[in-house]
Structures are given as structure tokens and as C-alpha cells.
Design an enzyme around this catalytic site. Sequence first.
Site, mmCIF file in Angstrom:
data_model
loop_
_atom_site.group_PDB
_atom_site.id
_atom_site.type_symbol
_atom_site.label_atom_id
_atom_site.label_comp_id
_atom_site.label_asym_id
_atom_site.label_seq_id
_atom_site.Cartn_x
_atom_site.Cartn_y
_atom_site.Cartn_z
ATOM 1 N N PRO A 73 37.934 9.194 -4.258
ATOM 2 C CA PRO A 73 37.295 9.321 -3.240
ATOM 3 C C PRO A 73 35.849 9.005 -3.432
ATOM 4 O O PRO A 73 35.085 8.078 -2.507
ATOM 5 C CB PRO A 73 37.269 10.943 -2.912
ATOM 6 C CG PRO A 73 38.750 11.301 -3.522
ATOM 7 C CD PRO A 73 38.779 10.284 -4.714
ATOM 8 N N TYR A 74 35.339 9.221 -4.511
ATOM 9 C CA TYR A 74 33.848 8.767 -4.905
ATOM 10 C C TYR A 74 33.872 7.336 -4.779
ATOM 11 O O TYR A 74 32.738 6.630 -4.261
ATOM 12 C CB TYR A 74 33.556 9.489 -6.213
ATOM 13 C CG TYR A 74 32.142 8.992 -6.619
ATOM 14 C CD1 TYR A 74 30.927 9.699 -6.231
ATOM 15 C CD2 TYR A 74 31.948 7.873 -7.277
ATOM 16 C CE1 TYR A 74 29.664 9.321 -6.657
ATOM 17 C CE2 TYR A 74 30.659 7.393 -7.950
ATOM 18 C CZ TYR A 74 29.564 8.342 -7.309
ATOM 19 O OH TYR A 74 28.357 7.966 -7.704
ATOM 20 N N ILE A 75 34.743 6.641 -5.466
ATOM 21 C CA ILE A 75 34.608 5.270 -5.679
ATOM 22 C C ILE A 75 34.524 4.554 -4.251
ATOM 23 O O ILE A 75 34.071 3.546 -4.071
ATOM 24 C CB ILE A 75 35.776 4.681 -6.772
ATOM 25 C CG1 ILE A 75 35.806 5.135 -7.978
ATOM 26 C CG2 ILE A 75 35.794 3.139 -6.507
ATOM 27 C CD1 ILE A 75 34.274 4.637 -8.649
ATOM 28 N N ALA A 113 26.697 6.411 -10.263
ATOM 29 C CA ALA A 113 25.240 6.732 -9.975
ATOM 30 C C ALA A 113 25.310 8.333 -9.967
ATOM 31 O O ALA A 113 26.286 9.005 -9.446
ATOM 32 C CB ALA A 113 25.164 6.191 -8.726
ATOM 33 N N SER A 155 33.790 5.895 -1.414
ATOM 34 C CA SER A 155 32.763 6.229 -0.664
ATOM 35 C C SER A 155 31.528 4.984 -1.284
ATOM 36 O O SER A 155 30.730 4.703 -0.193
ATOM 37 C CB SER A 155 32.223 7.650 -0.859
ATOM 38 O OG SER A 155 31.816 7.794 -2.123
#
Length: 287
Positions: free
Chosen positions: A158-160, A285, A162
Site C-alpha cells: 500500500p505504501y509503495i 521516505a 501510494s
Amino acid sequence: MTAREIFTGGVAVITGAGAGIGAGLARHASQLGMTVVIADVDVDAATRLRDELVADGRAAYAYGCDVRDPDEVVELAERTHRDVGNVRLLVNNAGVEQFGYLWDTPVANWNRVVDVNVNGVFHGVRAFLPRMLATPEQSWVWNLSSIGGVAAVPLQAPYIMSKHAVLALTECLRLEVELAGHDDHVHVQAVLPGAVVSNIFESAGGVSDGDVAAAESQRTAMLDIKAEAMDPIAAAEVVFEQAAQGRFYLLTQPDYVGSAMTERATVLATQRPPELRTKQRFEPAEH
């Protein structure tokens, strides 16, 4: 020109500025002589940072804002322009993490990542950019992607996803500003940090069903990199100087993040499928 020559005296609005690289950007912007609007869903954290800056004789404001809510972001923009002034620098930084297999990820956790990391950037652009376009004053929009925006990593899908989305949004936005004839005074730039000291991993979502151990193992692996992570103020200094040079991709660790970008370009050029590495090390990040 240097960052100090360009940004001194302007107003900077930074979302997710209560901690991590957002706080680093706020502190460095303040050191450059900017008036800083610290926006964060954690009002206490934003207030503490504001008080720190004000105690040093600097101009700073703390506003609560949940970037998931478009009305709150519009209110942030209106309040800033009414009470502080025209925005020279908008930093859409707020972000959250998620660990675990994609099929184990709770729907609410998926929505949280999309709402904060992607929709939050859109809401920021929509609320602030029209005023920036309408004035001939030089202004900047920075959207926080990540080294994850040019990588494929398991157990953080999900993070990647986004951060890939934010990078694509920012690239398209730069073209649209140029197409509309405003690129002479509105500068759109993508920030791709590597590991920067933060609490993003501790506050990241996990899974309650399925392979909980895999999710928590990935969290532990990410926590292990904090000892080697970059200081947020040092990261901010690099970003500001690169922005002053007119670069589009702003990299906190140019060599490391740059190598990830080169690897990504090679994978796409050769149409090579993603490869699972024995020891896959990813430093995203931080917020």
C-alpha cells in the site's frame, strides 16, 4: 541562487510537519527566514514545534489539519492566506505506512494509506494551487514521494503504491502547470527521500488476521534502519538547495536514491520482472 536567497521572507505551508522530515523541513525553512505554517493532524506536536520556533524569535503558526478531509485542507488554505499571507512554498508531506501481505491488509488500513498519502496530496494541490497560479509571485509546490516511488517491495505494497502514485501525480502536475502557461512562476517538484529519522514505522498499520508475523517482521526490519537514517534537518537542507538549483527530482541522499532510480529505469527498459532478493532492504521516505 541559494535557497536562502530564494525562500527568505516567504510563507511555507507544510503538512505532516509535526514530526520526521516534515518537522525537519519546517525547522530549516524557519532557519532560512520563512514564516512557517505547521499543519498536522497531531495538534499537540504541531504546537510544540511552533512554540520551539517562536521561542527562537521566528514566525510560525500551528494549525490542526487532517489531509484526508478536503474541507479541512480548504480551510487551512483560506486561514493561511487570511492570517499569514500568500504561500511561497507548499509541501504536501503528510504520510503513513502499512506492513503485511496485501491480501491480509484490512480495508480500513488500505483506505488510510490512500486517503493520507495520495488524496491528501490532491487536496493540498486543489486547495492551494489556484491562488499560486493567480499571482505572478514565484512559488513552489513540493509533493513527497519516496525512494519507494521507484521501487517494488514486498510487505509494504500500500505504501509503495501510494508513493508511485504521488510521483506520477507530480510529474503530470508539472506538465499541466506548463501547459497552462504558469511554469514561469510556479515550480512543481517531487521530493524522493531515502531513510530519514521518524516515527513512521512505529505508527504504521499492521494486520490482525493472516500472517501477522510477516507484517511485524517487516516492521522490525524497517525499525533496524533508524540507526543509520538521515537527520531530518540535514535532509531538509539538501532538498532546499536542490530546489534552488531548479531540479525536479529532489533527493535527500542523491547517490543512494539515484541508484534506485537507475535500477528502476533498467527494469522498465529491459522489461525484467520484479526480483525477490534474499535480503531486500528498503529505506522509505519518513514523515
